[in-house]
Design a protein around this motif. Structure first.
Motif, PDB file in Angstrom:
ATOM      1  N   ASP A 429      42.123  58.313  54.638  1.00  0.00           N
ATOM      2  CA  ASP A 429      41.270  58.587  53.467  1.00  0.00           C
ATOM      3  C   ASP A 429      40.080  58.918  54.651  1.00  0.00           C
ATOM      4  OD1 ASP A 429      42.288  58.720  50.730  1.00  0.00           O
ATOM      5  OD2 ASP A 429      41.696  57.489  50.132  1.00  0.00           O
ATOM      6  N   GLN A 430      40.061  57.487  55.204  1.00  0.00           N
ATOM      7  CA  GLN A 430      38.887  56.925  56.099  1.00  0.00           C
ATOM      8  C   GLN A 430      38.960  58.117  57.102  1.00  0.00           C
ATOM      9  OE1 GLN A 430      39.495  53.131  56.983  1.00  0.00           O
ATOM     10  NE2 GLN A 430      37.791  52.260  55.756  1.00  0.00           N
ATOM     11  N   TYR A 433      37.735  61.538  56.025  1.00  0.00           N
ATOM     12  CA  TYR A 433      36.445  61.544  55.670  1.00  0.00           C
ATOM     13  C   TYR A 433      35.533  62.110  57.162  1.00  0.00           C
ATOM     14  CZ  TYR A 433      31.484  60.750  53.989  1.00  0.00           C
ATOM     15  OH  TYR A 433      30.988  59.970  52.808  1.00  0.00           O
ATOM     16  N   ARG A 437      33.684  65.046  58.052  1.00  0.00           N
ATOM     17  CA  ARG A 437      31.785  65.827  59.254  1.00  0.00           C
ATOM     18  C   ARG A 437      32.164  65.892  60.771  1.00  0.00           C
ATOM     19  NH1 ARG A 437      31.459  65.429  54.589  1.00  0.00           N
ATOM     20  NH2 ARG A 437      30.479  64.776  53.059  1.00  0.00           N
ATOM     21  N   ILE A 448      35.991  53.875  64.236  1.00  0.00           N
ATOM     22  CA  ILE A 448      36.709  52.244  63.265  1.00  0.00           C
ATOM     23  C   ILE A 448      36.500  51.572  64.313  1.00  0.00           C
ATOM     24  CG2 ILE A 448      37.960  51.733  61.821  1.00  0.00           C
ATOM     25  CD1 ILE A 448      38.016  55.070  60.405  1.00  0.00           C
ATOM     26  N   LYS A 454      32.860  44.771  67.334  1.00  0.00           N
ATOM     27  CA  LYS A 454      31.179  45.146  67.959  1.00  0.00           C
ATOM     28  C   LYS A 454      30.976  43.965  68.186  1.00  0.00           C
ATOM     29  CE  LYS A 454      28.396  47.389  65.166  1.00  0.00           C
ATOM     30  NZ  LYS A 454      28.639  48.306  64.728  1.00  0.00           N
TER      31      LYS A 454
ATOM     32  N   PRO B  87      33.200  59.048  47.941  1.00  0.00           N
ATOM     33  CA  PRO B  87      33.023  58.738  49.085  1.00  0.00           C
ATOM     34  C   PRO B  87      33.540  57.344  49.366  1.00  0.00           C
ATOM     35  CG  PRO B  87      30.760  59.223  48.361  1.00  0.00           C
ATOM     36  CD  PRO B  87      32.134  59.432  46.727  1.00  0.00           C
ATOM     37  N   VAL B  88      34.624  57.649  50.517  1.00  0.00           N
ATOM     38  CA  VAL B  88      34.678  56.324  51.385  1.00  0.00           C
ATOM     39  C   VAL B  88      33.672  55.211  51.775  1.00  0.00           C
ATOM     40  CG1 VAL B  88      36.784  57.412  51.469  1.00  0.00           C
ATOM     41  CG2 VAL B  88      35.729  57.125  53.352  1.00  0.00           C
ATOM     42  N   GLU B  89      34.156  53.791  52.321  1.00  0.00           N
ATOM     43  CA  GLU B  89      33.437  53.101  52.702  1.00  0.00           C
ATOM     44  C   GLU B  89      34.207  52.655  54.226  1.00  0.00           C
ATOM     45  OE1 GLU B  89      32.913  49.698  50.713  1.00  0.00           O
ATOM     46  OE2 GLU B  89      31.983  50.772  49.007  1.00  0.00           O
ATOM     47  N   ILE B  90      33.475  52.610  55.401  1.00  0.00           N
ATOM     48  CA  ILE B  90      33.670  52.355  56.694  1.00  0.00           C
ATOM     49  C   ILE B  90      33.110  51.129  57.216  1.00  0.00           C
ATOM     50  CG2 ILE B  90      34.350  53.678  58.890  1.00  0.00           C
ATOM     51  CD1 ILE B  90      34.638  56.245  57.929  1.00  0.00           C
ATOM     52  N   PRO B  91      33.718  50.089  57.248  1.00  0.00           N
ATOM     53  CA  PRO B  91      32.924  48.878  57.287  1.00  0.00           C
ATOM     54  C   PRO B  91      32.633  49.481  59.172  1.00  0.00           C
ATOM     55  CG  PRO B  91      35.033  48.701  55.915  1.00  0.00           C
ATOM     56  CD  PRO B  91      35.168  49.845  56.076  1.00  0.00           C
ATOM     57  N   SER B  94      28.251  52.050  61.680  1.00  0.00           N
ATOM     58  CA  SER B  94      26.852  52.417  61.512  1.00  0.00           C
ATOM     59  C   SER B  94      25.869  54.063  60.921  1.00  0.00           C
ATOM     60  CB  SER B  94      25.868  51.480  62.413  1.00  0.00           C
ATOM     61  OG  SER B  94      25.421  52.569  62.880  1.00  0.00           O
ATOM     62  N   LEU B 142      28.557  52.864  57.128  1.00  0.00           N
ATOM     63  CA  LEU B 142      28.801  53.748  56.112  1.00  0.00           C
ATOM     64  C   LEU B 142      29.809  54.020  55.293  1.00  0.00           C
ATOM     65  CD1 LEU B 142      28.838  57.258  56.336  1.00  0.00           C
ATOM     66  CD2 LEU B 142      31.527  57.158  57.336  1.00  0.00           C
ATOM     67  N   ASN B 143      28.240  53.906  53.550  1.00  0.00           N
ATOM     68  CA  ASN B 143      28.734  53.467  52.703  1.00  0.00           C
ATOM     69  C   ASN B 143      28.882  52.157  52.236  1.00  0.00           C
ATOM     70  OD1 ASN B 143      28.449  56.386  51.663  1.00  0.00           O
ATOM     71  ND2 ASN B 143      30.201  57.151  52.186  1.00  0.00           N
TER      72      ASN B 143
END
Ligand SMILES: Nc1ncnc2c1ncn2[C@@H]1O[C@H](COP(=O)(O)OP(=O)(O)O)[C@@H](O)[C@H]1O
Ligand SMILES: [Mg+2]
Lengths: 481, 254
Positions: A429-430, A433, A437, A448, A454, B87-91, B94, B142-143
């Motif tokens: 999914d990620q 997504y 884009r 990711i 980081k 919409p997915v979350e991407i930890p 940013s 992101l989200n």
């Protein structure tokens, strides 16, 4: 249209970049582990009697010990008698300048991106290059000496600064500590030595670059860093090895001593050959790293980026003996193909008001297996000790493993220990997504992963943070920067 | 701009789209309505190139290109944008860094140089205002931890930033309160122009009071069973879908 699973597989199978070997004339001792070889190494290095005795004590301890059984992987069979315990480039006399180093060796380090020529070297970074356990060159030595900073090979330190070596060698990792430390004490060949005098802030990054080249040899180096009162040093080690079908053992020992108000930052970017995609070959990276914050208000910080080795097995630890001393452990460990990592840290809070912080980020891809193992121990005297642990796992694909083994032992009621853990997966999914884009799958994974690590990479000196980020990208996905 | 011909698709062996035909011209806004599970999100996914859907029949043309042959990222770069229903979350990634990457990937594809930091920030500021998107959300992951409404706003904010030719909004209105709905719709309306087309998937005609469509289609059981203008949406609101289903069964049994 390429399917994202294929790219992930592809990423997980990417080849090792530093797999070439150097053709150079070597002096290699016959395989075998016995007192004779220990005496041979000691004689070769012209060591004083006390050091030979210390080695022999290490060997005696080694013979009484067995391999541990608690690790989260099947212990590979190690035939320690089949290993050669001494390998050195033959041309080595006492080198007076870089001009005398074998050009073939200089070329090897150039190829690895480590120019040993001071004009070409990274400004602000002094390098000690260790090739098959022997230090071949140390840059910027004279400049450092002006400030009283000692940065040289271990062998040289034994000759030039025997009192310092004798005082601190084995004081943090004793020769009886564990079987690999005992083995190292017996047969260690070289390594780096650092002493920062009182009140000196070391003006450049110190860095050791390890390269295993010879076949059927082990790499057993020792690093000893002493930061005297009110001093500061940042130290970085990097490493690579050629691709070989046999496994090679790397059993190093690193000891750090921080005296009053001193600070040591120790960073590792570990990129030993990891073996091929079926798990054939690769380095067994069984290393003992420990630091002691001996003085009040001192600080030791470990940062590691572990991407290589068939098996990575180590727990860079800190003994917080001085009151109000501080220990940190920042780690990124990546496994893919058939790689295994069982890594983490041990923090011993002994002094009062001691603080520690552990940030561990595991990334597992392919059939890799990643374990975090950590101990936070608070002794009875450690009033108001504080620990914060954050332990995250990121999974790529469905066939990898990830485990955490956090241990907490508190013997002081005023201690505050916090532990947070998360496991996440790079989901289709990620990726989709990000694809939607306009970002392709390789870049998506890089984005990711870089976001995920980081906090750890920020701890590295600037130039190396960029290198490490690149390395992660290459490790995980081809050539994305 | 977009031509869908007899599109059939399945997911996990289950037939979901069963012959979709749709023609969308430049500057048009089409609404797609229909009961839950009728295949609206599936259609959006197939257009965007989600790989668990298999197209078994039919064609999709976008500005003269065979859309189905392009990778998802190339579809995006060609100008297809999907505002996701979930919409997915991407930890750790940013919002800002993500957007910069996306924008520059699209620009590179078009042969444009990457946007300079200053210009990028200027653009960000401008588009943020369009959907009243809080700047403190920009620097967050992101989200991650966004409320349902914040996520939807972020989708429209991204839409504004990436400036696609065809935007598919999948139930962007669900989870928005009435004020947010108005803000988001106003934002979308400001983006509408003669060059851009919109596909607005929704359950409620409420949204269509703000974003007035040129056409309304009813998707049911993998097919478009009725097409009309905005009045059709009103009729559906009043009468539900049952009368349409009955009409359909009558037709099919003849
Ligand atoms: N991954 C999937 N696996 C199996 N069935 C799915 C999957 N995704 C969607 N479906 C099915 O496809 C049908 C259409 O779903 P969807 O396109 O989400 O409908 P809508 O958006 O119109 O509510 C539903 O029956 C749904 O259960
Ligand atoms: Mg839907």
């Amino acid at each position: 249209m390429i399917n994202s699973n294929e790219i992930i597989d592809d990423i997980a199978n990417k080849e090792y970049e530093f797999g070439f070997s150097t053709d150079i004339e070597m002096e290699i001792a016959p395989p075998g582990l016995n007192e004779d070889i220990i005496r041979f190494i000691s004689a070769k290095k012209n060591e004083p009697e006390w050091l030979l005795e210390w080695r022999l004590k290490g060997f005696a301890a080694f013979k009484k010990m067995e391999f541990p059984k608690w690790q989260h992987f099947k212990m590979p069979e190690l035939n320690l008698q089949a290993v050669s315990y001494y390998a050195a480039p033959r041309k080595k006399k006492q080198l007076n300048s870089l001009d005398e180093v074998d050009p073939e060796l200089l070329a090897t380090f150039e190829k690895l991106g480590i120019p040993l020529n001071e004009q070409k070297a990274l400004a602000g970074v002094a390098v000690d290059a260790v090739f098959d356990s022997v230090s071949v060159a140390t840059t910027f030595k004279t400049k450092l000496k002006e400030m009283g900073v000692i940065f040289c090979s271990f062998g040289e330190a034994v000759q030039e600064y025997p009192d310092l070596v004798k005082k601190y060698l084995g004081s943090v990792v004793p020769h009886t500590d564990n079987i690999f430390a005992a083995l190292n004490s017996a047969v260690f060949s070289d390594g780096s030595f650092v002493y920062i005098p009182k009140g000196v802030r070391c003006p450049m990054e110190l860095s050791t670059y390890f390269r295993i080249n010879a076949q059927n040899t082990g790499q057993f180096e020792r690093t000893l860093i002493i930061a005297d009162d009110n001093s500061y040093v940042s130290y970085l080690e990097g490493c690579t090895a050629p691709m070989r079908d046999e496994n090679q053992l790397h059993a190093a020992v690193v000891e750090l001593v921080a005296l009053e108000q001193a600070e040591i930052k120790y960073s590792t970017v570990q990129n030993w050959y990891p073996g091929d995609k079926d798990g054939k070959g690769g380095i067994y990276n069984f290393v003992t790293k420990r630091g002691i914050c001996k003085g009040a208000g001192s600080k030791i910080s470990w940062t590691q980026v572990e991407t290589g080795s068939a098996i990575t097995w180590k727990y860079p630890s800190v003994i917080l003996q001085g009151d109000y001393s501080e220990g940190e452990f920042y780690s990124v460990a990546v496994v893919r193909n058939r790689q295994i990592a069982d890594t983490g840290t041990k923090i011993h809070h002994i002094g009062k008001g001691t603080k520690s912080r552990i940030i561990s980020k595991g990334i597992s891809a392919g059939h890799g297996d990643n374990s975090y193992r950590g101990l936070v121990a608070v002794g009875p005297r450690a009033e108001n000790a504080r620990n914060f642990t954050q332990c995250d796992s990121l999974l790529i694909g469905n066939q990898c493993g990830s485990h955490t083994f956090p241990y907490i032992e508190s013997r002081n009621k005023t201690a505050m220990i916090e532990h947070e853990a998360t496991t996440s997966k790079i989901g289709e999914d990620q990726i989709f997504y990000l694809n939607q884009r306009g970002i392709d799958t390789e870049k998506a994974v890089a984005l990711i992963v870089n976001g995920y690590v980081k906090e750890v990479l920020n701890q590295l000196p600037m130039e190396f943070a960029v290198e490490a980020q690149k390395l992660l990208s290459i490790t995980l996905e081809g050539s994305v920067g | 701009m977009l031509t869908i011909k007899n599109l059939h698709a399945e997911v996990e062996g289950k037939k979901i789209l069963k012959g979709i035909n749709l023609e969308i011209n430049k500057g048009e806004t089409h609404a797609i309505m229909g009961p839950n599970g009728s295949g609206k999100s599936s259609l959006a996914s197939v257009l965007a190139g989600r790989d668990n859907y298999t197209v078994t029949e039919g064609e999709v043309w976008f500005n003269g290109k065979n859309l189905l042959e392009l990778s998802p990222e190339d579809r995006a770069r060609e100008g297809v944008f999907l505002a996701f229903q979930y919409p997915v979350e991407i930890p750790g990634v940013s919002n800002l860094n993500f957007l910069k990457t996306a924008l520059n990937e699209i620009r590179t594809y078009k042969g444009l140089p990457p946007l300079e930091a200053k210009e990028f920030l200027k653009l960000t500021k401008e588009k943020q205002q369009l959907v009243d998107f809080h700047s403190n959300l920009m620097n967050r992951s992101l989200n991650e931890g966004f409320s349902g409404g914040e996520k939807k706003r972020n989708e429209i904010f991204q839409l504004a930033m990436l400036d696609p030719q065809l935007a598919i909004l999948d139930e962007t209105d669900s989870g928005l309160d009435i004020d947010a709905l108005r803000i988001v719709s106003n934002g979308v309306n400001k983006l509408r122009d003669a060059e851009k087309s919109f596909v607005v998937i929704t359950h409620y005609q409420r949204l269509l009071e703000y974003i007035i469509p040129d056409f309304v289609h009813v998707l049911y059981n993998g097919r478009i069973i009725k097409t009309g203008t905005k009045e059709l949406a009103l009729e559906l609101e009043e009468r539900g879908y049952d009368w349409l289903k009955e009409e359909l069964h009558l037709k099919e049994s003849v």
